[in-house]
Design a protein around this motif. Structure first.
Motif, PDB file in Angstrom:
ATOM      1  N   ILE A   6      42.230  38.616  49.535  1.00  0.00           N
ATOM      2  CA  ILE A   6      41.136  38.951  48.619  1.00  0.00           C
ATOM      3  C   ILE A   6      39.846  39.196  49.400  1.00  0.00           C
ATOM      4  O   ILE A   6      39.453  38.380  50.225  1.00  0.00           O
ATOM      5  CB  ILE A   6      40.907  37.832  47.589  1.00  0.00           C
ATOM      6  CG1 ILE A   6      42.202  37.507  46.832  1.00  0.00           C
ATOM      7  CG2 ILE A   6      39.815  38.243  46.605  1.00  0.00           C
ATOM      8  CD1 ILE A   6      42.069  36.349  45.864  1.00  0.00           C
ATOM      9  N   ARG A  52      36.506  38.908  48.523  1.00  0.00           N
ATOM     10  CA  ARG A  52      35.771  38.297  47.411  1.00  0.00           C
ATOM     11  C   ARG A  52      34.459  39.017  47.140  1.00  0.00           C
ATOM     12  O   ARG A  52      34.012  39.084  45.991  1.00  0.00           O
ATOM     13  CB  ARG A  52      35.510  36.824  47.723  1.00  0.00           C
ATOM     14  CG  ARG A  52      36.759  35.990  47.955  1.00  0.00           C
ATOM     15  CD  ARG A  52      37.341  35.457  46.695  1.00  0.00           C
ATOM     16  NE  ARG A  52      38.480  34.575  46.947  1.00  0.00           N
ATOM     17  CZ  ARG A  52      39.012  33.749  46.050  1.00  0.00           C
ATOM     18  NH1 ARG A  52      38.519  33.686  44.831  1.00  0.00           N
ATOM     19  NH2 ARG A  52      40.060  32.997  46.370  1.00  0.00           N
ATOM     20  N   GLY A  96      35.509  42.106  45.218  1.00  0.00           N
ATOM     21  CA  GLY A  96      36.477  41.914  44.143  1.00  0.00           C
ATOM     22  C   GLY A  96      37.732  42.725  44.317  1.00  0.00           C
ATOM     23  O   GLY A  96      38.319  43.205  43.340  1.00  0.00           O
ATOM     24  N   LEU A  97      38.184  42.862  45.581  1.00  0.00           N
ATOM     25  CA  LEU A  97      39.372  43.659  45.887  1.00  0.00           C
ATOM     26  C   LEU A  97      40.530  42.761  46.314  1.00  0.00           C
ATOM     27  O   LEU A  97      40.331  41.764  47.009  1.00  0.00           O
ATOM     28  CB  LEU A  97      39.070  44.643  47.020  1.00  0.00           C
ATOM     29  CG  LEU A  97      37.992  45.691  46.756  1.00  0.00           C
ATOM     30  CD1 LEU A  97      37.760  46.526  48.012  1.00  0.00           C
ATOM     31  CD2 LEU A  97      38.382  46.581  45.580  1.00  0.00           C
ATOM     32  N   GLY A  98      41.736  43.145  45.930  1.00  0.00           N
ATOM     33  CA  GLY A  98      42.926  42.419  46.334  1.00  0.00           C
ATOM     34  C   GLY A  98      43.909  43.323  47.053  1.00  0.00           C
ATOM     35  O   GLY A  98      43.984  44.531  46.778  1.00  0.00           O
ATOM     36  N   HIS A 129      46.242  39.455  40.042  1.00  0.00           N
ATOM     37  CA  HIS A 129      45.115  40.375  39.811  1.00  0.00           C
ATOM     38  C   HIS A 129      44.305  39.909  38.604  1.00  0.00           C
ATOM     39  O   HIS A 129      43.068  39.842  38.655  1.00  0.00           O
ATOM     40  CB  HIS A 129      45.664  41.786  39.584  1.00  0.00           C
ATOM     41  CG  HIS A 129      44.648  42.790  39.139  1.00  0.00           C
ATOM     42  ND1 HIS A 129      43.784  43.413  40.010  1.00  0.00           N
ATOM     43  CD2 HIS A 129      44.360  43.279  37.901  1.00  0.00           C
ATOM     44  CE1 HIS A 129      43.003  44.241  39.327  1.00  0.00           C
ATOM     45  NE2 HIS A 129      43.338  44.180  38.053  1.00  0.00           N
ATOM     46  N   PHE A 167      42.578  36.165  39.152  1.00  0.00           N
ATOM     47  CA  PHE A 167      41.384  36.132  39.993  1.00  0.00           C
ATOM     48  C   PHE A 167      40.279  37.058  39.486  1.00  0.00           C
ATOM     49  O   PHE A 167      39.194  37.104  40.067  1.00  0.00           O
ATOM     50  CB  PHE A 167      41.747  36.491  41.437  1.00  0.00           C
ATOM     51  CG  PHE A 167      42.539  35.420  42.144  1.00  0.00           C
ATOM     52  CD1 PHE A 167      41.914  34.260  42.588  1.00  0.00           C
ATOM     53  CD2 PHE A 167      43.891  35.563  42.346  1.00  0.00           C
ATOM     54  CE1 PHE A 167      42.629  33.270  43.229  1.00  0.00           C
ATOM     55  CE2 PHE A 167      44.625  34.576  42.984  1.00  0.00           C
ATOM     56  CZ  PHE A 167      43.989  33.416  43.431  1.00  0.00           C
ATOM     57  N   LEU A 214      40.072  40.354  39.507  1.00  0.00           N
ATOM     58  CA  LEU A 214      39.739  41.339  40.541  1.00  0.00           C
ATOM     59  C   LEU A 214      39.394  42.694  39.924  1.00  0.00           C
ATOM     60  O   LEU A 214      39.903  43.075  38.863  1.00  0.00           O
ATOM     61  CB  LEU A 214      40.910  41.483  41.509  1.00  0.00           C
ATOM     62  CG  LEU A 214      41.274  40.202  42.267  1.00  0.00           C
ATOM     63  CD1 LEU A 214      42.509  40.431  43.134  1.00  0.00           C
ATOM     64  CD2 LEU A 214      40.105  39.704  43.117  1.00  0.00           C
ATOM     65  N   ARG A 215      38.545  43.423  40.622  1.00  0.00           N
ATOM     66  CA  ARG A 215      38.191  44.767  40.169  1.00  0.00           C
ATOM     67  C   ARG A 215      39.314  45.754  40.459  1.00  0.00           C
ATOM     68  O   ARG A 215      39.551  46.682  39.672  1.00  0.00           O
ATOM     69  CB  ARG A 215      36.914  45.218  40.874  1.00  0.00           C
ATOM     70  CG  ARG A 215      35.665  44.469  40.465  1.00  0.00           C
ATOM     71  CD  ARG A 215      34.519  44.741  41.423  1.00  0.00           C
ATOM     72  NE  ARG A 215      33.231  44.310  40.912  1.00  0.00           N
ATOM     73  CZ  ARG A 215      32.112  44.314  41.609  1.00  0.00           C
ATOM     74  NH1 ARG A 215      32.113  44.740  42.874  1.00  0.00           N
ATOM     75  NH2 ARG A 215      30.984  43.906  41.085  1.00  0.00           N
ATOM     76  N   THR A 261      43.267  46.059  42.794  1.00  0.00           N
ATOM     77  CA  THR A 261      44.274  45.490  43.685  1.00  0.00           C
ATOM     78  C   THR A 261      45.208  46.594  44.147  1.00  0.00           C
ATOM     79  O   THR A 261      45.722  47.369  43.329  1.00  0.00           O
ATOM     80  CB  THR A 261      45.092  44.387  42.988  1.00  0.00           C
ATOM     81  OG1 THR A 261      44.222  43.300  42.653  1.00  0.00           O
ATOM     82  CG2 THR A 261      46.207  43.868  43.887  1.00  0.00           C
TER      83      THR A 261
END
Length: 302
Positions: A151, A153, A156-158, A175, A178, A180-181, A183
């Motif tokens: 991640i 952080r 906000g990417l996975g 996804h 967390f 996330l924006r 992934t």
């Protein structure tokens, strides 16, 4: 978005500001290697383990204590006692992870690891701080948290690497858990079990990555393009020394095992320095016999 399309992911990710949240955790926790031993079930899909080697539980515990001491110089570092009946319990980041105000419980593949999520002390610690629980064991996908999912952080990417330890349903569940924006989902190379052995995003500012750990070479190339210019590209031998299993627990320090640090070349260390990181090496060769290294020992608290 969650996608396998590297071009779509890059197009979306390049437009994101680093404002999704803090790039580094506010604290970390570890689980001590009490009764350190090798887990036979885990060895079935972890090529970094050799059940034929002898292990020294006292030495593993001493190395783990030194790891906690070193981490505590950068960020509060809490240690929970280990359980000899859960030999892989010293790698809590696969089972427990956090987002602000939320504790996420992973869905582990092997029964020997599934029991770790039942720990009342760790779950109670977060409940006392007001963290809500998101239990991924309730969904069918295998999701071994920040072992399988890297991640970024800050943005906000996975990055979810699929293997026996993470499937597409598990990636989708993480996804969402967390928040996330975006992934990117991809296949790891045959023989790889966790993404955090082949890559790490460091405080949103640098990338350590081994292209041979990916099934499709276009994937690591795209990830590197997004994180340029501070990209350390590892050889297979450096990956095998756990150089990719590193973590930035603070904005200015990267922690890696002594073996991983020794495998890095001067030019690679210079890239990390230009990105603003001091490299902190910790001896963990006894613990690495269990098929994981420094990053695997560290669960982050956001």
């Amino acid at each position: 978005m969650i996608t396998r399309d590297t071009e779509a992911f890059l197009h979306f990710a390049r437009g994101l500001a680093a404002d999704a949240g803090p790039a580094c955790a506010k604290a970390v926790f570890l689980v001590t290697p009490e009764g350190f031993a090798l887990a036979e079930q885990s060895a079935s899909d972890n090529a970094y383990m050799d059940l034929g080697v002898a292990v020294d539980p006292a030495r593993a515990l001493a190395q783990h204590r030194e790891l906690q001491r070193q981490l505590a110089q950068a960020v509060p570092a809490i240690a929970f006692p280990g359980d000899p009946a859960a030999p892989d319990g010293l790698f809590p980041n696969n089972v427990f992870a956090t987002a602000p105000g939320r504790l996420v419980l992973g869905h582990m593949r092997h029964p020997v690891r599934q029991r770790e999520a039942e720990r009342a002390d760790i779950r109670g610690f977060f409940a006392a701080m007001g963290y809500a629980e998101t239990d991924l064991r309730r969904q069918p996908g295998i999701a071994e948290l920040t072992g399988a999912l890297i991640i970024d952080r800050a943005r906000g990417l996975g990055y979810a690497g699929l293997s026996e330890r993470c499937d597409e349903a598990g990636a989708a569940a993480m996804h969402a858990a967390f928040g996330l924006r975006a992934t990117l989902v991809f296949d790891l190379a045959a023989g790889e079990y966790h993404t955090n052995v082949v890559m790490s995003v460091l405080a949103g500012r640098a990338l350590v990555i081994c292209p041979s750990g990916f099934a499709d070479p276009a994937v690591p190339a795209a990830i590197a393009a997004l994180h340029a210019p501070h990209v350390v590209t590892l050889t297979p031998a450096q990956k095998a020394a756990f150089a990719g299993n590193c973590i930035a627990v603070s904005p200015d320090r990267v922690f890696v095992s002594q073996a991983g640090a020794a495998a890095l070349e001067a030019g690679q260390r210079a890239i990390l320095a230009r990105a603003g990181f001091e490299t902190v090496a910790v001896p963990l060769d006894e613990i690495e016999k269990a098929g994981g290294s420094l990053r695997c020992c560290v669960a982050e608290i956001y």
